[in-house]
Design a protein around this motif. Structure first.
Motif, mmCIF file in Angstrom:
data_model
loop_
_atom_site.group_PDB
_atom_site.id
_atom_site.type_symbol
_atom_site.label_atom_id
_atom_site.label_comp_id
_atom_site.label_asym_id
_atom_site.label_seq_id
_atom_site.Cartn_x
_atom_site.Cartn_y
_atom_site.Cartn_z
ATOM 1 N N GLN A 117 0.927 -1.367 -0.163
ATOM 2 C CA GLN A 117 0.065 -0.018 -0.012
ATOM 3 C C GLN A 117 0.845 1.339 0.133
ATOM 4 O O GLN A 117 0.249 2.354 -0.410
ATOM 5 C CB GLN A 117 -0.996 0.141 1.147
ATOM 6 C CG GLN A 117 -2.034 -0.960 1.229
ATOM 7 C CD GLN A 117 -3.036 -1.006 2.150
ATOM 8 O OE1 GLN A 117 -2.524 -0.661 3.457
ATOM 9 N NE2 GLN A 117 -4.028 -0.929 2.054
ATOM 10 N N VAL A 118 2.111 0.891 0.076
ATOM 11 C CA VAL A 118 3.051 2.253 0.034
ATOM 12 C C VAL A 118 3.117 2.989 -1.146
ATOM 13 O O VAL A 118 3.399 2.193 -2.288
ATOM 14 C CB VAL A 118 4.512 1.973 0.510
ATOM 15 C CG1 VAL A 118 5.372 3.089 0.226
ATOM 16 C CG2 VAL A 118 4.308 1.557 1.987
ATOM 17 N N GLY A 119 2.903 4.261 -1.321
ATOM 18 C CA GLY A 119 2.673 4.930 -2.389
ATOM 19 C C GLY A 119 1.301 5.144 -3.035
ATOM 20 O O GLY A 119 0.753 6.012 -3.803
ATOM 21 N N GLU A 120 0.336 4.316 -2.491
ATOM 22 C CA GLU A 120 -1.190 4.521 -2.987
ATOM 23 C C GLU A 120 -1.878 4.959 -1.911
ATOM 24 O O GLU A 120 -2.669 5.806 -2.009
ATOM 25 C CB GLU A 120 -1.538 2.990 -3.149
ATOM 26 C CG GLU A 120 -0.880 2.197 -4.513
ATOM 27 C CD GLU A 120 -1.435 0.956 -4.858
ATOM 28 O OE1 GLU A 120 -2.529 0.288 -4.137
ATOM 29 O OE2 GLU A 120 -0.809 0.347 -5.654
ATOM 30 N N SER A 121 -1.815 4.362 -0.585
ATOM 31 C CA SER A 121 -2.608 4.836 0.478
ATOM 32 C C SER A 121 -1.818 4.884 1.897
ATOM 33 O O SER A 121 -2.427 4.883 2.951
ATOM 34 C CB SER A 121 -3.888 4.151 0.665
ATOM 35 O OG SER A 121 -3.519 2.615 0.805
ATOM 36 N N ALA A 122 -0.469 4.848 1.570
ATOM 37 C CA ALA A 122 0.242 4.753 2.823
ATOM 38 C C ALA A 122 1.666 5.422 2.604
ATOM 39 O O ALA A 122 2.165 5.397 1.341
ATOM 40 C CB ALA A 122 0.543 3.427 3.440
ATOM 41 N N VAL A 123 2.244 5.676 3.545
ATOM 42 C CA VAL A 123 3.688 6.146 3.513
ATOM 43 C C VAL A 123 4.649 5.542 4.426
ATOM 44 O O VAL A 123 4.172 5.150 5.589
ATOM 45 C CB VAL A 123 3.786 7.877 4.008
ATOM 46 C CG1 VAL A 123 3.043 8.632 2.700
ATOM 47 C CG2 VAL A 123 3.282 8.072 5.292
ATOM 48 N N LEU A 124 5.834 5.365 4.147
ATOM 49 C CA LEU A 124 6.897 4.490 4.933
ATOM 50 C C LEU A 124 7.373 5.539 5.808
ATOM 51 O O LEU A 124 7.890 6.495 5.371
ATOM 52 C CB LEU A 124 7.845 3.958 3.929
ATOM 53 C CG LEU A 124 8.763 2.912 4.597
ATOM 54 C CD1 LEU A 124 8.180 1.791 5.043
ATOM 55 C CD2 LEU A 124 9.893 2.716 3.374
ATOM 56 N N ILE A 125 7.374 5.290 6.987
ATOM 57 C CA ILE A 125 8.003 6.021 8.200
ATOM 58 C C ILE A 125 9.554 5.570 8.568
ATOM 59 O O ILE A 125 9.845 6.076 9.583
ATOM 60 C CB ILE A 125 6.875 6.302 9.222
ATOM 61 C CG1 ILE A 125 6.755 4.958 9.968
ATOM 62 C CG2 ILE A 125 5.757 6.827 8.689
ATOM 63 C CD1 ILE A 125 5.735 4.834 11.285
ATOM 64 N N VAL A 126 9.959 4.605 7.991
ATOM 65 C CA VAL A 126 11.385 4.129 8.327
ATOM 66 C C VAL A 126 12.317 4.115 7.125
ATOM 67 O O VAL A 126 11.595 4.263 5.986
ATOM 68 C CB VAL A 126 11.331 2.624 8.778
ATOM 69 C CG1 VAL A 126 10.504 2.582 10.377
ATOM 70 C CG2 VAL A 126 10.834 1.621 8.231
ATOM 71 N N LYS A 127 13.452 4.079 7.363
ATOM 72 C CA LYS A 127 14.464 4.155 6.316
ATOM 73 C C LYS A 127 15.540 3.126 6.547
ATOM 74 O O LYS A 127 15.821 2.587 7.629
ATOM 75 C CB LYS A 127 15.182 5.616 6.141
ATOM 76 C CG LYS A 127 15.677 6.329 7.244
ATOM 77 C CD LYS A 127 16.050 7.583 7.164
ATOM 78 C CE LYS A 127 16.958 8.132 8.143
ATOM 79 N NZ LYS A 127 16.050 8.326 9.238
ATOM 80 N N GLN A 128 16.264 2.983 5.511
ATOM 81 C CA GLN A 128 17.417 2.021 5.754
ATOM 82 C C GLN A 128 18.378 2.525 6.918
ATOM 83 O O GLN A 128 18.865 3.648 7.102
ATOM 84 C CB GLN A 128 18.131 1.947 4.612
ATOM 85 C CG GLN A 128 19.320 0.743 4.402
ATOM 86 C CD GLN A 128 19.986 0.689 3.166
ATOM 87 O OE1 GLN A 128 19.353 1.297 2.129
ATOM 88 N NE2 GLN A 128 21.067 0.058 3.111
ATOM 89 N N GLY A 129 18.549 1.362 7.650
ATOM 90 C CA GLY A 129 19.523 1.607 8.985
ATOM 91 C C GLY A 129 19.092 1.789 10.066
ATOM 92 O O GLY A 129 19.462 1.946 11.230
ATOM 93 N N ASP A 130 17.729 2.312 10.140
ATOM 94 C CA ASP A 130 16.705 2.357 11.402
ATOM 95 C C ASP A 130 16.734 1.140 12.091
ATOM 96 O O ASP A 130 16.507 -0.024 11.887
ATOM 97 C CB ASP A 130 15.406 3.029 11.083
ATOM 98 C CG ASP A 130 15.228 4.351 10.572
ATOM 99 O OD1 ASP A 130 16.669 5.144 10.474
ATOM 100 O OD2 ASP A 130 14.423 4.945 10.162
#
Length: 816
Positions: A49-62
């Motif tokens: 659903q990321v990009g359609e109805s959601a956003v990612l709140i973590v990134k690489q290395g977290d």
């Protein structure tokens, strides 16, 4: 007649439609308790659903703890993704997906640290009183934030199902689990019955139905017993909640099929059970709801059945969401080879996995590892024999044979008209087909194609809407600019003084005049097409330059101006002649010498006027030729034009010479007259000569336009006739003058000179008319061959020399 609820309370069941009885093979996995597998090295959490109805709140290395939120939703239907274990986000990239297509999906890869550190939002279980203090909205929010979806296989968002638009009268808790091999619901009901009943109590509170049924298939006696004990211990109302045992039949666990068995009602095509006032939830979903409300524990793990003859450790396991299938196979001691199938789901509705590195999902309730002899061998697809067995076993009462024909022919619109969307893909038709046709596979492909087509249509409609909005915006901006310009112009106009307005008007007038002059010049310099009279083909008259056309136009204008001036002079001379003729005659005898001098002066002036006449004729002929060329647009060779002009001039000189001879003969018989009468006669002669020359120019200008070219033969005939008429007129004139001289008695000098002048004028007029006729026919005469042209030129030169010799002789005689 008993009502529906009375029949439900009595335990009445209705007959199910279709269905089959395949081998159950459930004892492979339901004889041991639910176990837990060791942690994997990494976990793959799909992010569809990321990009359609959601956003990612973590990134690489977290670093993420177990149960930490990975995505944040932007609308009501979003389900958050959570970390199944603690560790670091090693990468966010596409990995193999757990789907029949095997397509890669965007995934968050978490490298496990093995500590299982829980997120701070997860807390110990709440008491019953604390749960009662939560509002319905808070309960639904917790369910949504926990990411709970239907765990029966469809994975529909649970918080949407628990907030229907209409009143719910019946809630069904589905514990059927009818597909062979799968025992995950059976085992969770045995071991987590109290937690399931707590989750059912929360569902009952949110929906407040009149009746609630917990349906369990009769091949699960242990689960029925445990659930009955838990129901007795729960806080649910005893009158409106009951556990119903349903006969074993596949696919009685389907939502619509179960509703028909328990209530006898059929859900219409395209409708949902909530429209009938019914909601169906899975027992595993009820357990996940209890965990989300009491502990704030998200859906990060579920019970999965691992079974089949290719595993040495069949059973049910608590498997975190995102665990690689390869890790499960390793921990359950998979003994098959690389050619053996790994099936996600049961043998009826499951699909073979393309890559065992794909992760488990929320809807993954079984991993089936069958041996080669455990499933029927693959057979070659044979033609349909139209036996109709597929229609008999279809639980949705469809026509599988018709759906197969249309799906195979890619006639998706016709397949849709046969209610393809109502197919639950149970696989009963494929199971009984004697021709080994994979009917369900055809239906799945058709559904995917229809879905893709609908998505394209939706995108096209959105694109059209964007285009229409853009067009409207551009039109609005253009209209706004025009209105702004008009307002600015009106404001400037109101601020202008009278002198400024006059200056603007003058400038506009100059611009208009320049524009009209440019259009007139463009029209005059346009080069239309002409037709060659010999070949009949059209050619472009673009060879003449603009300067030459301007010269021709200027010559025509000068000729017209000269003609007007000559007409005015003729009018003035006529007036003078009338005045002179009205003067009284005198009979005073004059000196003979003075009379001869006056006659010689008159003849010299007449000759001079004739020379001027020839020059004017020549210029007028050129102008007339140029005008004719521009009028009829017939290209004439320069050489031929010069020859025609030379012939005309020669004939004019010959006529003038003949006239001089006639005048000499006339002078020999004239009597002396008075000196004043001779001068009057000279003036009258000059006036008439000028008038004749002006008339000649007028005739030439009038005859210069030629309508259209004629053919070669007619042109030559017309030219010959014109020359003959001119000669005849000249001969007749000479004869008349000779007769007059022969029979006339001696007259006085004045009358003789007047007659001579009249004769000369007539001769000049006849010569001019002949030249005009020849010049007028020259533009339309067809080209003659070179031999005839040379002969005509030679004859003309000879005649011109003869006439010049005669004039010289007569002049010398006059002087003597």
């Amino acid at each position: 007649m008993l009502t529906l609820f009375e029949q439900i309370d009595k335990g009445t069941l209705w007959r199910s439609i279709g269905g089959i009885h395949p081998p159950e093979r459930k004892k492979l996995s339901n004889r041991t308790p639910i176990k837990t597998l060791p942690l994997a090295d990494e976990y793959l959490v799909p992010l569809p659903q990321v990009g359609e109805s959601a956003v990612l709140i973590v990134k690489q290395g977290d670093y993420v703890a177990k149960g930490a939120v990975l995505t944040k939703g932007t609308h009501f239907g979003h389900l958050s993704a959570h970390a199944p274990t603690s560790g670091h986000v090693s990468c966010i990239e596409t990995r193999p997906g757990n789907h029949a297509s095997g397509l890669a999906v965007l995934s968050c890869v978490i490298k496990a640290d093995g500590l299982e550190t829980h997120d701070g939002n997860i807390h110990p279980a709440l008491s019953a009183d604390e749960v009662d203090q939560l509002t319905d909205k808070q309960l639904l929010t917790k369910i949504q934030q926990a990411g709970i979806a239907g765990l029966g296989g469809a994975a529909f968002p649970t918080h949407i199902k628990l907030s229907p638009a209409s009143d719910i009268e019946l809630v069904i808790i589905n514990g059927i689990e009818c597909e062979p091999y799968i025992t995950s619901d059976d085992m969770i009901m045995r071991e987590k019955s109290d937690e399931i009943l707590n989750g059912i109590a929360i569902i009952h509170r949110l929906l407040t139905p009149k009746r609630l049924i917990i349906a369990i298939e009769d091949n699960k006696p242990e689960a029925i017993e445990e659930m009955q004990h838990a129901l007795n211990r729960s806080s649910l109302p005893k009158g409106g909640v009951r556990i119903t045992s349903v006969p074993t039949l596949y696919p009685s666990g389907g939502e619509k099929q179960l509703i028909q068995i328990l209530t006898g009602q059929e859900v219409p095509s395209g409708a949902i059970p909530a429209q009938l006032g019914i909601v169906v939830q899975n027992v595993a979903t009820a357990y996940a709801i209890n965990e989300a409300i009491l502990r704030n524990y998200p859906l990060i793990e579920r019970v999965v059945t691992v079974t089949g003859d290719n595993t040495q450790e069949p059973g049910n396991y608590w498997i975190p969401i995102g665990t690689p299938i390869s890790h499960v196979l390793t921990q359950t001691q998979f003994i098959g080879n690389e050619h053996d199938k790994v099936i996600i789901g049961g043998p009826m509705m499951g699909y073979a996995l393309h890559n065992d590195n794909a992760p488990t999902l929320k809807g993954s309730n079984c991993i089936l590892l069958p041996a080669g002899d455990e499933l029927a061998p693959e057979q070659k697809e044979l033609p349909c024999v139209r036996c109709g067995e597929c229609a008999h076993v279809c639980p949705a009462q469809l026509l599988p044979q018709q759906l197969f024909w249309h799906a195979k022919a890619q006639e998706y619109d016709k397949a849709t008209s046969y209610n393809l969307a109502d197919c639950i893909e149970c696989g009963c038709c494929t199971y009984v087909c004697p021709s080994e046709i994979p009917l369900v596979e055809y239906y799945r492909i058709a559904k995917s194609a229809i879905k893709a087509e609908a998505e394209e249509k939706k995108q096209a409609e959105l694109a059209k809407q964007r285009f229409d909005l853009r067009t409207q915006r551009l039109e609005d901006e253009k209209r706004a600019r025009e209105e702004k310009q008009k307002a600015s112009a009106a404001r400037r106009k109101s601020n202008m003084s009278s002198s400024d307005k006059d200056a603007v008007a003058l400038a506009m007038a100059r611009i208009k005049a320049k524009k009209e002059a440019a259009n007139a010049e463009a029209n005059s310099t346009a080069a239309p097409q002409v037709t060659d009279s010999t070949s009949g083909s059209s050619t472009a008259a673009g060879s003449e330059t603009q300067s030459k056309r301007k010269d021709i136009s200027a010559a025509v204008a000068r000729a017209k101006a000269k003609k007007a001036a000559q007409k005015e002079a003729a009018i003035q001379d006529d007036k003078a002649s009338n005045i002179t003729s009205s003067m009284p005659e005198t009979n005073t005898p004059a000196d003979e010498r003075q009379v001869k001098i006056a006659a010689a002066v008159a003849r010299a002036k007449a000759k001079k006027a004739g020379l001027k006449q020839d020059t004017a004729d020549s210029s007028a002929g050129i102008s007339s030729d140029a005008a004719n060329i521009s009028t009829v647009n017939t290209p004439v060779d320069d050489k031929k034009a010069r020859i025609a002009a030379t012939v005309a001039k020669a004939k004019a000189k010959k006529a003038a010479a003949q006239q001089g001879a006639d005048e000499a003969n006339t002078n020999t018989v004239s009597d002396p007259v008075d000196d004043i009468k001779a001068r009057i006669a000279t003036t009258v002669a000059k006036t008439k000569a000028k008038k004749a020359a002006a008339q000649q120019n007028s005739d030439e200008a009038d005859t210069s336009p030629v309508s259209a070219p004629v053919d070669d033969k007619k042109a030559r005939i017309a030219a010959t006739v014109a020359r003959a008429k001119a000669k005849k007129a000249a001969l007749q004139q000479s004869a008349d003058e000779a007769d007059t001289n022969a029979v006339s008695a001696p007259v006085d000098d004045k009358k003789a000179r007047i007659a001579a002048t009249i004769a000369r004028a007539k001769a000049k007029k006849a010569a001019a008319q002949q030249g005009a006729d020849e010049a007028g026919t020259s533009p339309i005469s067809a080209p003659v061959d070179d031999k005839k042209t040379r002969i005509a030129a030679t004859i003309a030169k000879a005649k011109a020399k003869k006439a010049a010799l005669k004039i010289s002789t007569e002049t010398e005689h006059d002087k003597d």
